[in-house]
Motif scaffolding. Structure first.
Motif, mmCIF file in Angstrom:
data_model
loop_
_atom_site.group_PDB
_atom_site.id
_atom_site.type_symbol
_atom_site.label_atom_id
_atom_site.label_comp_id
_atom_site.label_asym_id
_atom_site.label_seq_id
_atom_site.Cartn_x
_atom_site.Cartn_y
_atom_site.Cartn_z
ATOM 1 N N LYS A 15 73.973 30.517 7.677
ATOM 2 C CA LYS A 15 73.716 31.710 8.593
ATOM 3 C C LYS A 15 72.253 32.053 8.675
ATOM 4 C CE LYS A 15 78.027 34.007 7.068
ATOM 5 N NZ LYS A 15 78.503 32.751 6.577
ATOM 6 N N PRO A 16 71.718 32.003 9.843
ATOM 7 C CA PRO A 16 70.083 32.432 10.072
ATOM 8 C C PRO A 16 69.919 33.627 9.281
ATOM 9 C CG PRO A 16 71.132 31.293 11.967
ATOM 10 C CD PRO A 16 72.383 31.833 11.030
ATOM 11 N N TYR A 17 68.728 33.466 8.439
ATOM 12 C CA TYR A 17 68.282 34.607 7.905
ATOM 13 C C TYR A 17 66.988 35.214 8.482
ATOM 14 C CZ TYR A 17 65.366 30.974 5.840
ATOM 15 O OH TYR A 17 64.568 29.751 5.628
ATOM 16 N N SER A 18 66.449 34.590 9.408
ATOM 17 C CA SER A 18 65.453 35.216 10.167
ATOM 18 C C SER A 18 65.313 34.591 11.386
ATOM 19 C CB SER A 18 64.233 35.187 9.495
ATOM 20 O OG SER A 18 63.833 33.895 9.063
ATOM 21 N N LYS A 19 64.564 35.156 12.435
ATOM 22 C CA LYS A 19 64.308 34.645 13.522
ATOM 23 C C LYS A 19 62.979 35.272 14.220
ATOM 24 C CE LYS A 19 65.047 31.454 16.793
ATOM 25 N NZ LYS A 19 65.027 30.162 16.587
ATOM 26 N N TYR A 20 61.976 34.967 13.661
ATOM 27 C CA TYR A 20 60.428 35.191 13.926
ATOM 28 C C TYR A 20 60.134 34.791 15.380
ATOM 29 C CZ TYR A 20 60.419 36.560 9.053
ATOM 30 O OH TYR A 20 60.512 36.806 7.844
ATOM 31 N N PRO A 21 59.572 35.803 16.050
ATOM 32 C CA PRO A 21 59.174 35.599 17.561
ATOM 33 C C PRO A 21 58.225 34.312 17.763
ATOM 34 C CG PRO A 21 57.826 37.313 16.720
ATOM 35 C CD PRO A 21 59.002 36.886 15.649
ATOM 36 N N PRO A 22 58.424 33.454 18.866
ATOM 37 C CA PRO A 22 57.543 32.413 18.980
ATOM 38 C C PRO A 22 56.101 32.848 19.532
ATOM 39 C CG PRO A 22 58.960 32.801 20.963
ATOM 40 C CD PRO A 22 59.208 33.776 19.861
ATOM 41 N N CYS A 23 55.418 32.013 19.431
ATOM 42 C CA CYS A 23 54.052 32.219 19.972
ATOM 43 C C CYS A 23 53.545 31.096 20.903
ATOM 44 C CB CYS A 23 52.852 32.362 18.981
ATOM 45 S SG CYS A 23 51.227 32.868 19.596
ATOM 46 N N TYR A 24 53.414 31.067 22.287
ATOM 47 C CA TYR A 24 53.104 29.976 22.854
ATOM 48 C C TYR A 24 51.915 29.777 23.452
ATOM 49 C CZ TYR A 24 58.425 29.996 23.820
ATOM 50 O OH TYR A 24 59.929 29.839 23.718
ATOM 51 N N LYS A 25 51.342 28.584 23.078
ATOM 52 C CA LYS A 25 50.216 28.200 23.715
ATOM 53 C C LYS A 25 50.112 26.943 24.400
ATOM 54 C CE LYS A 25 48.175 31.598 21.355
ATOM 55 N NZ LYS A 25 47.412 32.493 22.137
ATOM 56 N N ASP A 26 49.482 27.168 25.662
ATOM 57 C CA ASP A 26 49.301 25.796 26.532
ATOM 58 C C ASP A 26 48.002 25.240 26.493
ATOM 59 O OD1 ASP A 26 51.523 26.659 27.466
ATOM 60 O OD2 ASP A 26 51.090 27.411 29.250
ATOM 61 N N VAL A 27 48.168 23.718 26.428
ATOM 62 C CA VAL A 27 47.061 22.995 26.621
ATOM 63 C C VAL A 27 47.149 21.939 27.873
ATOM 64 C CG1 VAL A 27 47.995 21.352 24.972
ATOM 65 C CG2 VAL A 27 45.757 21.196 25.382
ATOM 66 N N SER A 28 46.145 21.936 28.551
ATOM 67 C CA SER A 28 45.922 20.976 29.718
ATOM 68 C C SER A 28 44.856 20.170 29.516
ATOM 69 C CB SER A 28 46.036 21.725 31.280
ATOM 70 O OG SER A 28 46.863 22.673 31.429
ATOM 71 N N PHE A 29 45.107 18.653 29.868
ATOM 72 C CA PHE A 29 44.119 17.802 29.792
ATOM 73 C C PHE A 29 44.340 16.686 30.613
ATOM 74 C CE2 PHE A 29 46.950 17.245 26.412
ATOM 75 C CZ PHE A 29 47.817 16.108 26.583
ATOM 76 N N TRP A 30 43.073 16.081 31.031
ATOM 77 C CA TRP A 30 42.987 14.752 31.836
ATOM 78 C C TRP A 30 43.288 13.591 30.451
ATOM 79 C CZ3 TRP A 30 43.314 15.109 36.585
ATOM 80 C CH2 TRP A 30 42.728 16.290 37.204
ATOM 81 N N MET A 31 44.186 12.744 30.984
ATOM 82 C CA MET A 31 44.564 11.538 30.027
ATOM 83 C C MET A 31 43.748 10.128 30.082
ATOM 84 S SD MET A 31 48.720 11.946 29.800
ATOM 85 C CE MET A 31 48.930 11.544 31.530
ATOM 86 N N PRO A 32 43.305 9.825 29.171
ATOM 87 C CA PRO A 32 42.514 8.435 29.345
ATOM 88 C C PRO A 32 43.729 7.377 29.551
ATOM 89 C CG PRO A 32 42.924 8.887 27.030
ATOM 90 C CD PRO A 32 43.388 10.114 27.676
ATOM 91 N N PRO A 33 43.576 6.311 30.001
ATOM 92 C CA PRO A 33 44.333 5.067 30.309
ATOM 93 C C PRO A 33 45.092 4.919 29.183
ATOM 94 C CG PRO A 33 42.059 4.630 31.255
ATOM 95 C CD PRO A 33 41.950 5.742 30.224
ATOM 96 N N THR A 34 44.714 4.829 28.074
ATOM 97 C CA THR A 34 45.218 4.439 26.815
ATOM 98 C C THR A 34 45.967 5.492 26.201
ATOM 99 O OG1 THR A 34 43.409 5.074 25.481
ATOM 100 C CG2 THR A 34 43.459 2.858 26.182
ATOM 101 N N PHE A 35 46.223 6.646 26.750
ATOM 102 C CA PHE A 35 46.875 7.793 25.997
ATOM 103 C C PHE A 35 48.561 7.256 26.063
ATOM 104 C CE2 PHE A 35 49.789 11.398 26.590
ATOM 105 C CZ PHE A 35 48.994 12.532 25.577
ATOM 106 N N HIS A 36 49.059 7.759 24.766
ATOM 107 C CA HIS A 36 50.327 7.788 24.299
ATOM 108 C C HIS A 36 50.865 8.877 23.835
ATOM 109 C CE1 HIS A 36 54.231 6.463 22.578
ATOM 110 N NE2 HIS A 36 54.129 5.170 23.224
ATOM 111 N N GLU A 37 52.128 9.415 24.347
ATOM 112 C CA GLU A 37 52.405 10.805 23.946
ATOM 113 C C GLU A 37 52.689 10.947 22.474
ATOM 114 O OE1 GLU A 37 55.137 14.009 26.318
ATOM 115 O OE2 GLU A 37 56.489 11.958 25.448
ATOM 116 N N ASN A 38 53.176 9.786 21.859
ATOM 117 C CA ASN A 38 53.295 10.085 20.298
ATOM 118 C C ASN A 38 52.013 10.292 19.661
ATOM 119 O OD1 ASN A 38 56.271 9.884 20.638
ATOM 120 N ND2 ASN A 38 56.225 7.762 19.645
ATOM 121 N N ASP A 39 50.994 9.901 20.099
ATOM 122 C CA ASP A 39 49.593 10.197 19.442
ATOM 123 C C ASP A 39 49.382 11.864 19.565
ATOM 124 O OD1 ASP A 39 49.164 7.452 18.907
ATOM 125 O OD2 ASP A 39 48.135 7.141 20.529
ATOM 126 N N MET A 40 49.622 12.292 20.726
ATOM 127 C CA MET A 40 49.662 13.672 21.020
ATOM 128 C C MET A 40 50.312 14.536 19.802
ATOM 129 S SD MET A 40 50.865 16.605 22.298
ATOM 130 C CE MET A 40 52.156 15.892 23.699
#
Length: 455
Positions: free
Chosen positions: A361-386
């Motif tokens: 039984k969930p005992y709490s549900k605190y509100p989310p806080c969303y933050k965005d990040v936009s970037f240009w990726m290098p050719p070697t970018f791998h999502e798992n690194d991010m």
């Protein structure tokens, strides 16, 4: 065995990173420092261009798995129930340190040199010859070699992965295996007798079993089995199916009875799969709450593994399952981070006379806080690194990270992405000012580690 499938403590906001890694090739950068050695449980390892274990993961590298043995913990409850179902014929083994050789983790199990699981973008490496186990199968050869023929091994495993409610870089698997000498496959031998007994109980259970897999689609029979002992291989597969159908029924029967409507039976189905270390290979799914859920992967152990273990005249099977995956379903746990919680409101729910039947039984549900990040990726970018960088800076304060925009500039052809990071604590409310400080730290780390250009 089979990683036929996939947590950490809250960190203080703004805490500096104690880096255990060195810069490695483009797809696996971890940080800018360059230590020449890494000490794990008193053992010193030389680092090299593959070393990529951040401090956040090092804090989870224990001498042996912890959560499946912690009192009143859902993973302990599940582990003990699986061990009970298989019974005393199977030795229950607590895995040793997760630091293993790449030979044990990959080579001995037949992973090809170009298998994606070998990449530093997917695996945590101490150095090129040593890694953190990515699956319980890393102990299969050594366990057989030490004389165990029927066993259940529980271990923590490590993988670089995405961030959401069902993925965590550290999780727990249980591997089971059973092999027999060829003389045990005779008419009315132990394998035949056990099959008959399990099948009789399954018929009486009323469970609906869907199993019409074409063996050729499941990687086919091994040449050695076809040429030398097809009867033994067929009987081993029969034993495998009876054993795992019995396990599924034991784990889900009460939950199904509580939720089933109009007397619909519990259903399980077998589908073809491919794994480097078994053939034929299968995945097992159960129909639960209106959808098919993958429970485990399994198959007949490849002859190469048995030869490497020094028991070439044996035939048998192995399976691997994720404890968190099943526990989240059985106990209705909505977020994988909760397994690492020290909050008594979580653990206390699994105390009592029959903890197997707890519905969280969930005992709490605190509100989310969303933050965005936009970037240009290098050719070697791998999502798992991010993902790794976000997780290492923000820890369990990040609930998920989702790509919300993917853009290629029509003229420059530069590639840009925008990710939405959901900061949400499981235990307390996060102030926006706190999150802003943390998010700024994340952005700085992304620039330094992943070589992105913030837009």
């Amino acid at each position: 065995m089979l990683s036929f499938q996939h947590p950490r403590a809250l960190r203080a906001l703004g805490r500096p990173l104690a880096c255990y890694t060195r810069t490695i090739h483009a797809s696996s950068r971890a940080c800018s420092q360059d230590p020449s050695s890494l000490v794990v449980h008193g053992v010193t390892y030389a680092t090299d261009d593959y070393t990529n274990i951040p401090s956040s993961i090092m804090s989870r590298v224990f001498p042996s798995p912890q959560l499946p043995y912690r009192e009143h913990h859902p993973l302990k409850i599940l582990r003990e129930e699986i061990e009970r179902v298989f019974g005393q014929k199977y030795s229950a083994i607590r895995a040793p340190s997760p630091v293993v050789t790449t030979k044990l983790n990959f080579d001995d199990l037949g992973f090809p040199a170009n298998h994606p699981g070998r990449k530093p973008s997917d695996t945590y490496y101490v150095n090129r010859a040593t890694c953190l186990r990515t699956h319980t199968s890393a102990h299969e050869v050594s366990t057989f070699r030490h004389g165990y023929k029927r066993w259940l091994l529980t271990a923590d495993v490590f993988r670089r992965d995405e961030i959401d409610s069902s993925h965590y870089p550290v999780f727990h698997q249980m591997e089971g295996a059973s092999v027999w000498g060829l003389d045990e496959f005779g008419s009315n031998g132990i394998v035949e007798r056990e099959c008959a007994a399990m099948e009789e109980k399954l018929r009486a259970s009323g469970m609906e079993i869907h199993d019409d897999v074409n063996i050729a689609e499941a990687d086919g029979w091994q040449d050695t089995h076809l040429r030398k002992h097809p009867e033994a291989a067929n009987l081993a597969l029969r034993h495998l199916k009876a054993s795992l159908n019995t396990l599924v029924f034991a784990l889900f029967k009460k939950r199904w009875a509580e939720e089933a409507q109009s007397g619909e039976p519990l259903r399980v189905r077998w589908i073809p799969a491919t794994f480097p270390f078994t053939a034929p290979s299968f995945e097992v799914e159960v129909w639960f709450r209106g959808k098919w859920l993958e429970i485990l992967g399994t198959g007949i152990v490849k002859q190469r593994t048995l030869d490497e273990a020094g028991i070439p005249d044996n035939v048998g099977w192995a399976f691997g399952l994720g404890l968190e995956r099943i526990a989240m379903v059985l106990f209705s746990i909505p977020d994988i981070r909760l397994f690492w919680s020290q909050d008594p409101r979580f653990l206390n729910q699994f105390m009592g006379h029959d903890p197997k039947n707890v519905t969280f039984k969930p005992y709490s549900k605190y509100p989310p806080c969303y933050k965005d990040v936009s970037f240009w990726m290098p050719p070697t970018f791998h999502e798992n690194d991010m993902f790794e960088t976000v997780r290492d800076r923000a820890g369990d304060l990040v609930e998920d990270v989702v790509c919300i925009d993917d853009f290629v500039h029509p003229k420059t052809k530069r590639h840009s992405r925008c990710y939405r990071i959901n900061y949400r604590s499981m235990d307390h409310n996060l102030e926006n000012d706190q999150v802003n400080i943390l998010h700024a730290d994340v952005l700085e780390a992304l620039v330094q580690r992943c070589q992105v250009e913030i837009r």
